[in-house]
Every structure is written in structure tokens, then in C-alpha cells.
Write an enzyme that holds these catalytic residues in place. Structure first.
Site, PDB file in Angstrom:
ATOM      1  N   ASP A  74     -59.645  -3.486 -34.260  1.00  0.00           N
ATOM      2  CA  ASP A  74     -59.940  -3.485 -35.685  1.00  0.00           C
ATOM      3  C   ASP A  74     -60.863  -4.675 -35.972  1.00  0.00           C
ATOM      4  O   ASP A  74     -61.893  -4.815 -35.329  1.00  0.00           O
ATOM      5  CB  ASP A  74     -58.622  -3.509 -36.480  1.00  0.00           C
ATOM      6  CG  ASP A  74     -58.808  -3.336 -37.968  1.00  0.00           C
ATOM      7  OD1 ASP A  74     -58.996  -2.183 -38.408  1.00  0.00           O
ATOM      8  OD2 ASP A  74     -58.791  -4.340 -38.697  1.00  0.00           O
ATOM      9  N   HIS A  91     -55.276   4.981 -35.544  1.00  0.00           N
ATOM     10  CA  HIS A  91     -55.970   3.696 -35.582  1.00  0.00           C
ATOM     11  C   HIS A  91     -55.243   2.599 -34.821  1.00  0.00           C
ATOM     12  O   HIS A  91     -55.874   1.694 -34.276  1.00  0.00           O
ATOM     13  CB  HIS A  91     -56.138   3.273 -37.049  1.00  0.00           C
ATOM     14  CG  HIS A  91     -56.933   2.023 -37.216  1.00  0.00           C
ATOM     15  ND1 HIS A  91     -58.276   1.942 -36.879  1.00  0.00           N
ATOM     16  CD2 HIS A  91     -56.586   0.786 -37.695  1.00  0.00           C
ATOM     17  CE1 HIS A  91     -58.716   0.720 -37.136  1.00  0.00           C
ATOM     18  NE2 HIS A  91     -57.714   0.006 -37.623  1.00  0.00           N
TER      19      HIS A  91
END
Length: 322
Positions: A103, A298
Site C-alpha cells: 500500500d 487489497h
């Protein structure tokens, strides 16, 4: 996890909280977390890497946990954050390293590879690809694309707005963000169609339960990261797109020349948002190895820890052997 050590380093004008594991003599592998996460998001990678002979270093990034969280949003640009890790490497006497980021940690890892071509011998990014320096600040592009519509990054820009919603119930915020970008959820807050001015979680329901990949013990570490402080430090990372663009001007058109690996979940909404960048990435990272992980959202290093560890250890064995 009982072999972890913890220390504080005074670096780059802040105090950096740093966890580490593995032999002191092992080659350093840095694990850089993203938003809204914590050092503990690497819990399933730390011991496999340490057991393979690496010195594993897991900082609480600037603005998170016990690390300093400056009030000024301008203190969170990418070059400054890279400087935290560079200064920590200097303090620890590290002449070479591999840097792994997920991320927001991925752009830090990519830029460390650009800034430190001799010391950073290999680099791994997860979820967020490397797109180079855009022709204009990314925030300007977003304003053009999302005029009159909600976009979470635009929502994060004004200090205090997102904080009020997210800090009001920190467990709820974390549950919502964990669930709504996981593989099991087809529609998430990244891609919602709603008007500008809407709240981050408008139209969404609190699942009240944790996703399968985050148990209560792990969740307690996430809560500890934000309790008492809230999200302002973490959100300030999003308030530096123009400053990032200005400060990375010397890196424009530079390629990442080190061996590089990129991991992406097949159900990660970032893959949709960054489709163009993904197509351009091999040109900017000529020694790139990419892997698409099946049934993965994610939170890649937790949702598919075995796949991630297999790819990561194989890559390191070939390009950064312990």
C-alpha cells in the site's frame, strides 16, 4: 513472534519505533506497512524471513503507533518519509538491504530504490505499482476526473474532515476498511459512486465482525496503533501529492534498475484504479517480476500469506540471498 525486539531510533527529526527479528548478522529486509495498518500487518512474514536467515526490520511508519506524528501535513511527503528509513539504515550501519512495501509502503519502497541504487539491492512492492513521476500532480488529475463526485483521496485532503468520521469509532473504521477491500466484497469504498461531500462510509454497513484473515489478537495491535492518536498522522500522507511531485523532480524519467517484484491480488480494487500504471510498469522497471495472486483483495500479505511468502522467499533467494 516471541523473538521480536523493539527499539526507538532518533532519525530525520523524529523518533522511529522499530521492531526487528532474525540474526544480527543477516542481510536486512525492511517491511514497510501501508494505510491504515501497522507493523503487525507483517506478522505472517516476519518469522519465515527470519528463519531463512534475514535480519527483518519492521518500522511503525511516521504518523503511526509509537513513532512520531508531526502536526504539519508537509512533514509527510515521500522524500521525507524515505529519509526516515535511510537515516535508520545509516544508524544501523547497513550497506545493503532489500525493501518491501505494501500500500503506501510500496511507493516508499519504489522511491528508496531510486534514491539508493547502491544500497537497495532489491525491491518488492505489493498492491501499489510504480508509475514514475506524472506530468502533473496526481491530485490535479483526480480533480479533473472526479469533478462533483466522491473520491476517497479528495475526501482526505482537508485536515479534520476525514478524521472526525474515522476517529469517532476507531474499531468500526478499521472493520469497515478491512472488510470493504477484501476479496469477499465486490464493491468497496474506493469505487463507490456518490456525490462530492459524502462521508467515507455513507451507504455502507458496519460488518461488526472481523475478516477471516485478522483475528482478535491482531486486531488489538491495529487498535493500539490508532488509539489515543486517531488517524491524522496516517491521513497526512495523502495531503502531499503536490509536494511529492515537486520534490521528486530530480527523479523524473529514472528507471528502477534493481531486481524488482510486484504482487497484486486479483480482486484488489487498486488493480482497477491503476490499470494504466500497470501497463506502463515494465518500461519503468525493466527487471520486474509480477505475480497476480488468486482470490486475494487489497490486504495481500494477510489474505494470501502462503502465496506471498513463497513468492517473496523465492525472489530473495535469487536476488538477495541470506
Amino acid at each position: 513472534m516471541n523473538t521480536l525486539t523493539h527499539q526507538f531510533l532518533d532519525v530525520n527529526g523524529i523518533t522511529l519505533s522499530l521492531y526487528s527479528a532474525g540474526p544480527d548478522s543477516g542481510r536486512p529486509v525492511w517491511l514497510l506497512h501501508g494505510f491504515p495498518e501497522c507493523w503487525h500487518s507483517w506478522r505472517q512474514q516476519i518469522m519465515p524471513l527470519a528463519q531463512a536467515g534475514y535480519r527483518v526490520l519492521i518500522p511503525q511508519m511516521r504518523g503511526y503507533g509509537q513513532s512520531s506524528a508531526p502536526c504539519d501535513p508537509a512533514a509527510y511527503d515521500l522524500i521525507t518519509i524515505c529519509g526516515d528509513i535511510q537515516a535508520a539504515m545509516d544508524r544501523l550501519g547497513q550497506a545493503d538491504a532489500c525493501v518491501v512495501g505494501h500500500d503506501w509502503g510500496a511507493p516508499v519502497a519504489w522511491h528508496l530504490a531510486l534514491l539508493e541504487p547502491q544500497r537497495v539491492r532489491a525491491v518488492v512492492g505489493m498492491a501499489v505499482p510504480f508509475g514514475g513521476r506524472p506530468k502533473q500532480p496526481a491530485l490535479e488529475i483526480m480533480h479533473q476526473l472526479y469533478a462533483g463526485r466522491f473520491h476517497y483521496i479528495l475526501h482526505f485532503q482537508t485536515p479534520g474532515v476525514a478524521e472526525r468520521e474515522m476517529d469517532a469509532d476507531i474499531p468500526r473504521t478499521l472493520r469497515m476498511m478491512m472488510h470493504n477491500t477484501s476479496a469477499a466484497v465486490p464493491k468497496d469504498f474506493f469505487l463507490q459512486e456518490k456525490p462530492a461531500g459524502a462521508g467515507l462510509f455513507d451507504g455502507m454497513q458496519d460488518p461488526m465482525a472481523l475478516p477471516h484473515w485478522c483475528d482478535e489478537q491482531a486486531f488489538a495491535e491495529y487498535l493500539k496503533t490508532f488509539s489515543g492518536r486517531g488517524f491524522y498522522g496516517a491521513l497526512n500522507w495523502y495531503r502531499n501529492f503536490e509536494r511529492n511531485w515537486l520534490r521528486t523532480a530530480p527523479l523524473a524519467d529514472r528507471q528502477i534498475e534493481q531486481p524488482a517484484q510486484f504482487l497484486l491480488g486479483d480482486k484488489d480494487p487498486v488493480g482497477t484504479l491503476e490499470a494504466y500504471t500497470l501497463k506502463q510498469m515494465s518500461r519503468l522497471v525493466p527487471r520486474l517480476e509480477s505475480h497476480l495472486l488468486v482470490d486475494c483483495g487489497h490486504w495481500i500479505q494477510n489474505e494470501q500469506a502462503e502465496q506471498v511468502n513463497r513468492h517473496l522467499l523465492d525472489f530473495l533467494a535469487r536476488h538477495f540471498p541470506a
